[in-house]
Scaffold this active site. Structure first.
Site, PDB file in Angstrom:
ATOM      1  N   ASN A 131      -8.402  18.712  50.312  1.00 17.08           N
ATOM      2  CA  ASN A 131      -8.606  17.626  51.266  1.00 17.08           C
ATOM      3  C   ASN A 131      -7.279  17.006  51.708  1.00 17.08           C
ATOM      4  OD1 ASN A 131     -10.090  15.586  52.737  1.00 17.08           O
ATOM      5  ND2 ASN A 131     -11.762  15.896  51.280  1.00 17.08           N
ATOM      6  N   HIS A 161       9.438  16.028  33.310  1.00 16.11           N
ATOM      7  CA  HIS A 161      10.850  15.743  33.085  1.00 16.11           C
ATOM      8  C   HIS A 161      11.099  15.516  31.596  1.00 16.11           C
ATOM      9  CE1 HIS A 161      12.394  15.345  37.196  1.00 16.11           C
ATOM     10  NE2 HIS A 161      11.178  14.935  37.504  1.00 16.11           N
ATOM     11  N   THR A 213      -4.921  14.650  31.245  1.00 16.79           N
ATOM     12  CA  THR A 213      -3.744  14.952  30.430  1.00 16.79           C
ATOM     13  C   THR A 213      -4.018  16.003  29.360  1.00 16.79           C
ATOM     14  OG1 THR A 213      -4.264  13.152  28.901  1.00 16.79           O
ATOM     15  CG2 THR A 213      -2.835  12.623  30.771  1.00 16.79           C
ATOM     16  N   LYS A 214      -5.301  16.366  29.157  1.00 11.04           N
ATOM     17  CA  LYS A 214      -5.662  17.329  28.125  1.00 11.04           C
ATOM     18  C   LYS A 214      -6.626  18.364  28.694  1.00 11.04           C
ATOM     19  CE  LYS A 214      -5.197  14.006  24.316  1.00 11.04           C
ATOM     20  NZ  LYS A 214      -5.888  13.344  23.179  1.00 11.04           N
ATOM     21  N   LYS A 231     -19.876  13.411  29.785  1.00 10.55           N
ATOM     22  CA  LYS A 231     -20.999  14.207  29.299  1.00 10.55           C
ATOM     23  C   LYS A 231     -20.823  15.651  29.774  1.00 10.55           C
ATOM     24  CE  LYS A 231     -24.198  13.323  33.174  1.00 10.55           C
ATOM     25  NZ  LYS A 231     -25.553  12.861  33.540  1.00 10.55           N
TER      26      LYS A 231
END
Length: 235
Positions: A131, A161, A213-214, A231
Site C-alpha cells: 500500500n 545499527h 520484534t520476535k 489468538k
C-alpha cells in the site's frame, strides 16, 4: 457490453485470473479509468520494461514512478507501480518479484541507502499488494510469500545499527544484517513495523500499529508494542 464488463475483461486478462465487479461503472467512469491505465502502460512499457533484467507481460507505471538499477530486477506479469513509487534495486543478489505485484503511491523499496552498505536480496511472491507510503529496507535479505497484503505506512527492516561501544558514535559502529521473512496469505495492518531478523508464518494477521520484534507462528493474530500473540486463527 456494459462498461463494468469491459473492465472485468481487461483486469482478468492482465491479472490472469477472473475478476468480478459489482459496481455499475458508467462510460464516463470507464473512460477515465482506462485512460489513466493507458498512460500507465505507455510509461511502463517505454521507460521501465526495457531496463529490467527480466520481465513478463504488461507493466504499469503511473506518473513519477521510478526504478533505479533495473538490471538487478526480475519480475513476472502485471507489475504495477503507482504514483511516485520507487525501487532502488542495487543489491548483491538482486530483486525477484512474482506476478501481479503492486507498489503503492510514494512507497519505497530501497536495497542500498549508502554505497558502503549495499543490500543483499529481495524475493516477493505472486499477488502481493504493498500500500501507499510503505518502506522496505533491503540491507540483509527479505522474503515475502504469495497473497500478502500491506496496509499503508508499513515498514520492514533487515538490519540493525550496532551500538555497544559508548565511546564510538553509533553511526560509525556499522550494522548487523538479518533475514526478515513473511509467509504467504499474511495481512499486515497500517503503520506496522517489522524488525530485522523476524520470521512471520503463513496466514498471520498483524494489527495496525504493531511493532514486531520476535518470530510469529503461522496463523497467529498479533498486535501491540512490542507485538504479542492475541489468538490463533485456528482456535
Amino acid at each position: 457490453m456494459k462498461a463494468y464488463k469491459i473492465i472485468e475483461y481487461f483486469l482478468s486478462k492482465v491479472k490472469k485470473e477472473k475478476h468480478v465487479l459489482s459496481y455499475p461503472f458508467s462510460f464516463k467512469e470507464l473512460f477515465t479509468i482506462l485512460g489513466d491505465k493507458g498512460f500507465s502502460v505507455i510509461r511502463g512499457m517505454l521507460f521501465i520494461k526495457p531496463f529490467l533484467k527480466q520481465s513478463k507481460g504488461v507493466i504499469f507505471a503511473e506518473k513519477g514512478a521510478k526504478i533505479q538499477f533495473g538490471h538487478k530486477i526480475k519480475t513476472g506479469s502485471g507489475l504495477n507501480l503507482m504514483k511516485h513509487a520507487y525501487i532502488n534495486a542495487l543489491s548483491y543478489d538482486g530483486v525477484e518479484i512474482g506476478n501481479n505485484f503492486t507498489l503503492g503511491k510514494y512507497a519505497i523499496i530501497e536495497c542500498t541507502g549508502v554505497l558502503r552498505n549495499v543490500g543483499n536480496s529481495l524475493k516477493i511472491g505472486n499477488n502481493v499488494g504493498i500500500n501507499h507510503y510503505c518502506f522496505i529496507g533491503v540491507r540483509g535479505d527479505i522474503e515475502i510469500g504469495d497473497n500478502v497484503i500491506f496496509g499503508p505506512r508499513v515498514n520492514i527492516f533487515s538490519e540493525n545499527h550496532n551500538y555497544e561501544d559508548i565511546d564510538t558514535p553509533i553511526k560509525n559502529q556499522g550494522v548487523t544484517k538479518g533475514k526478515t521473512s513473511i509467509g504467504s496469505d499474511v495481512w499486515i495492518g497500517a503503520n506496522v513495523s517489522i524488525m530485522s531478523g523476524v520470521s512471520i508464518g503463513d496466514g498471520c494477521v498483524i494489527a495496525a500499529g504493531a511493532v514486531v520484534t520476535k518470530d510469529v507462528p503461522a496463523y497467529s493474530i498479533i498486535g501491540g508494542v512490542p507485538a504479542k500473540i492475541i489468538k490463533s486463527r485456528k482456535s
